[in-house]
Motif scaffolding. Structure first.
Motif, PDB file in Angstrom:
ATOM      1  N   VAL A 242      35.200  78.022  26.345  1.00 42.22           N
ATOM      2  CA  VAL A 242      35.347  78.153  27.798  1.00 42.22           C
ATOM      3  C   VAL A 242      34.873  79.525  28.251  1.00 42.22           C
ATOM      4  O   VAL A 242      34.167  79.658  29.257  1.00 42.22           O
ATOM      5  N   PHE A 243      35.240  80.557  27.508  1.00 42.11           N
ATOM      6  CA  PHE A 243      34.814  81.901  27.877  1.00 42.11           C
ATOM      7  C   PHE A 243      33.298  82.052  27.753  1.00 42.11           C
ATOM      8  O   PHE A 243      32.644  82.639  28.616  1.00 42.11           O
ATOM      9  N   GLY A 244      32.730  81.499  26.690  1.00 44.28           N
ATOM     10  CA  GLY A 244      31.276  81.536  26.527  1.00 44.28           C
ATOM     11  C   GLY A 244      30.553  80.756  27.617  1.00 44.28           C
ATOM     12  O   GLY A 244      29.490  81.162  28.084  1.00 44.28           O
ATOM     13  N   TRP A 245      31.145  79.629  28.014  1.00 42.18           N
ATOM     14  CA  TRP A 245      30.566  78.841  29.105  1.00 42.18           C
ATOM     15  C   TRP A 245      30.579  79.634  30.403  1.00 42.18           C
ATOM     16  O   TRP A 245      29.647  79.550  31.206  1.00 42.18           O
ATOM     17  N   GLY A 246      31.620  80.419  30.600  1.00 39.08           N
ATOM     18  CA  GLY A 246      31.682  81.272  31.787  1.00 39.08           C
ATOM     19  C   GLY A 246      30.630  82.366  31.755  1.00 39.08           C
ATOM     20  O   GLY A 246      30.102  82.764  32.789  1.00 39.08           O
ATOM     21  N   MET A 247      30.293  82.847  30.550  1.00 37.70           N
ATOM     22  CA  MET A 247      29.265  83.886  30.438  1.00 37.70           C
ATOM     23  C   MET A 247      27.879  83.338  30.743  1.00 37.70           C
ATOM     24  O   MET A 247      26.997  84.086  31.159  1.00 37.70           O
ATOM     25  N   THR A 248      27.689  82.047  30.546  1.00 40.33           N
ATOM     26  CA  THR A 248      26.392  81.446  30.881  1.00 40.33           C
ATOM     27  C   THR A 248      26.334  81.028  32.341  1.00 40.33           C
ATOM     28  O   THR A 248      25.355  80.396  32.746  1.00 40.33           O
ATOM     29  N   GLU A 249      27.386  81.363  33.080  1.00 35.44           N
ATOM     30  CA  GLU A 249      27.499  81.024  34.495  1.00 35.44           C
ATOM     31  C   GLU A 249      27.471  79.520  34.720  1.00 35.44           C
ATOM     32  O   GLU A 249      26.920  79.026  35.695  1.00 35.44           O
ATOM     33  N   GLY A 250      28.090  78.795  33.777  1.00 34.94           N
ATOM     34  CA  GLY A 250      28.202  77.348  33.908  1.00 34.94           C
ATOM     35  C   GLY A 250      29.357  76.979  34.833  1.00 34.94           C
ATOM     36  O   GLY A 250      30.177  77.819  35.217  1.00 34.94           O
ATOM     37  N   ASP A 251      29.428  75.724  35.171  1.00 35.95           N
ATOM     38  CA  ASP A 251      30.470  75.228  36.066  1.00 35.95           C
ATOM     39  C   ASP A 251      31.742  74.974  35.262  1.00 35.95           C
ATOM     40  O   ASP A 251      31.706  74.412  34.172  1.00 35.95           O
ATOM     41  N   ILE A 252      32.884  75.375  35.810  1.00 33.02           N
ATOM     42  CA  ILE A 252      34.159  75.227  35.120  1.00 33.02           C
ATOM     43  C   ILE A 252      34.552  73.761  34.968  1.00 33.02           C
ATOM     44  O   ILE A 252      35.250  73.392  34.024  1.00 33.02           O
ATOM     45  N   VAL A 253      34.071  72.910  35.860  1.00 35.26           N
ATOM     46  CA  VAL A 253      34.382  71.481  35.801  1.00 35.26           C
ATOM     47  C   VAL A 253      33.736  70.831  34.581  1.00 35.26           C
ATOM     48  O   VAL A 253      34.250  69.855  34.042  1.00 35.26           O
ATOM     49  N   VAL A 254      32.637  71.372  34.111  1.00 34.90           N
ATOM     50  CA  VAL A 254      31.973  70.856  32.914  1.00 34.90           C
ATOM     51  C   VAL A 254      32.488  71.586  31.673  1.00 34.90           C
ATOM     52  O   VAL A 254      32.630  70.986  30.602  1.00 34.90           O
ATOM     53  N   GLY A 255      32.794  72.867  31.797  1.00 36.99           N
ATOM     54  CA  GLY A 255      33.180  73.678  30.646  1.00 36.99           C
ATOM     55  C   GLY A 255      34.500  73.293  30.019  1.00 36.99           C
ATOM     56  O   GLY A 255      34.622  73.221  28.793  1.00 36.99           O
ATOM     57  N   ILE A 256      35.510  73.022  30.827  1.00 36.09           N
ATOM     58  CA  ILE A 256      36.833  72.707  30.285  1.00 36.09           C
ATOM     59  C   ILE A 256      36.855  71.365  29.559  1.00 36.09           C
ATOM     60  O   ILE A 256      37.327  71.295  28.424  1.00 36.09           O
ATOM     61  N   PRO A 257      36.356  70.272  30.159  1.00 34.24           N
ATOM     62  CA  PRO A 257      36.354  69.018  29.385  1.00 34.24           C
ATOM     63  C   PRO A 257      35.491  69.093  28.125  1.00 34.24           C
ATOM     64  O   PRO A 257      35.848  68.535  27.085  1.00 34.24           O
TER      65      PRO A 257
END
Length: 142
Positions: free
Chosen positions: A103-118
């Protein structure tokens, strides 16, 4: 033999500190640390606390197993055909920790939280299944 180090099996005996309480404290501290780092590095107040929650849950699950005197040798006596029929604390800890890092890495790629958590939860479930079969299911001593 003087000067040799022998581990103290009763390190928590007679104190209010237990491996589970220490793991809970470290897990809560992870939430605050990841929140701070997430806000400073990502400038997003959502990714840090969610990643910290997952990592904190993971630490809460696996740290007491590693801190008990018998370690993984205190595994359950009975072995079922499927080791994940019972709750596998060590595998869950590894899965939750990996989900937090994802999740933290997904946030660093500026991805959407709705896709990152699932996505992170799916990876955590896969890690739980693989680690559940690969690692012994250690029981906590009470």
């Amino acid at each position: 033999m003087p000067g040799t180090f022998e581990p103290d099996d009763d390190a928590f005996e007679g104190t209010p500190l237990t491996p589970t309480r220490l793991a809970a404290f470290v897990g809560v501290a992870d939430i605050f640390i990841f929140s701070l780092v997430g806000y400073l590095a990502l400038e997003n107040p959502a990714f840090g606390p969610i990643a910290g929650l997952f990592v904190g849950l993971g630490v809460y699950h696996f740290l007491p197993v590693f801190m008990q005197p018998a370690g993984l040798e205190a595994e359950h006596e009975h072995r079922d055909a499927s080791p994940v029929r019972e709750y596998h604390r060590l595998a869950a800890g590894f899965g939750f920790s990996a989900a937090g890092i994802l999740v933290f890495g997904w946030g660093m790629t500026e991805g959407d939280i709705v896709v990152g958590i699932p996505g992170a939860l799916v990876v955590a479930a896969l890690i739980y299944l693989v680690a559940g079969f690969a690692l012994p299911n250690a029981g906590l001593e009470n």
